[in-house]
Design a protein around this motif. Sequence first.
Motif: not given
Length: 407
Positions: A401-407
């Motif tokens: 599941f692509v999520e680019k805003a991961v911290i």
Amino acid sequence: MAVAGFASTPTKSSYDVVIVGGAIMGASTAWFLSDNKDFNGSVLVVERDPSYESCSTAHTNSCMRQQFSSPLNVRISQFAADFVKNLRSYMGGDARVPEMDIQNYGYLYLADNDGFANVLRANQKVQLDNGAETRLLSPDDIAREYPFYNVEDLVLGSINTKDEGYFDGGGVFDWFRRSSRERGVEYVANEVVAMTKNAAGTRVESVTLKSGEVIACGQIVNASGPRAARTAKMAGIEVPVEPRKRFTWIFAAEQPLDRDLPLTIDPTGVHFRQDGPQSYLAGCPADPDPAVEFDDFHMDHNRWQDHVWPIIATRIPQFEAIKVVTEWAGHYAYNTLDQNAILGAHPEVGNFVFLNGFSGHGLQQSPAMGRGTAEWLAYGEFRSLDLTPFGFERIVEGRPFVEKAVI
């Protein structure tokens, strides 16, 4: 966060739902089940440590953001914001429930190259399309609004100050537990150590507690945070979740800033934000960042001195003179596939329900994820938000599941 009055043994030998883990995700699910007029089943929450001293929930930084790249993650946080701001109303107008709000200093993502700047631009479009109020800031904009930053190396910033910042996660957690227990949800201070499946292997029929009791269950929820893989293995299931260490420092500055410090995500990966009127919080992962033992909360003191403090002082020269007040290490329940939640039933062991792998954004997602899991348990489907993209099938298929805003 300790809760008084936990019994060590259940009052019954069978429950409609057994939730393994009573921290924020288990507590949220239990509360939403108790609030669902279509569900009148029995719920048992098994929590191995009712002091919650070592759980991820106790070590959270209690922040919320709308700045995700996935529309679904944006909507999940929007519900969380509404839930927090209207907690008393959601809990039936109970006058004991405090009025809550979000301290909206926002998250400020900083880009020092064109590639990440383009990611921020694409993310902003998704966020605006879904009702967030994210603004893009040039280096000059950043310097004008927040003159304490060193912007020499920056290309772009992204900030949203609506429903984004700090909230009282501990207060929400407390009321999830208190309210659901008053409604009949049973919490026990115990530990699930084994599970028994039916002959076909399609259902978990019972769990065995550390104290020896065997408890029959209609459905079982894995809400055991960083221990998710251990819990799943009892049912013969592999899940790619492991404990990863995250460090947090609270520090005071000799020269405090004249305005709130947004939660700043520096290009180096270090983040820092306002904490109190004149105190600040900073955090970062270990380097390297391996899986750790469940009881490993050892601080790496060199990480602050050699890495974090120099980065903060470079980004905010006014923070040249700062002093650590307190510090701790906590664990992310880290999904090694894509750092996003795993939700819903197992495709073969049909009554085994996942609520795992939140990788650091679990507290802010807990209202929507608990509500969704409760809907699944009550109806066999998600009704408020379609959370099926988080299903276990993608784990089997190796399909992130692509999520680019991961911290």
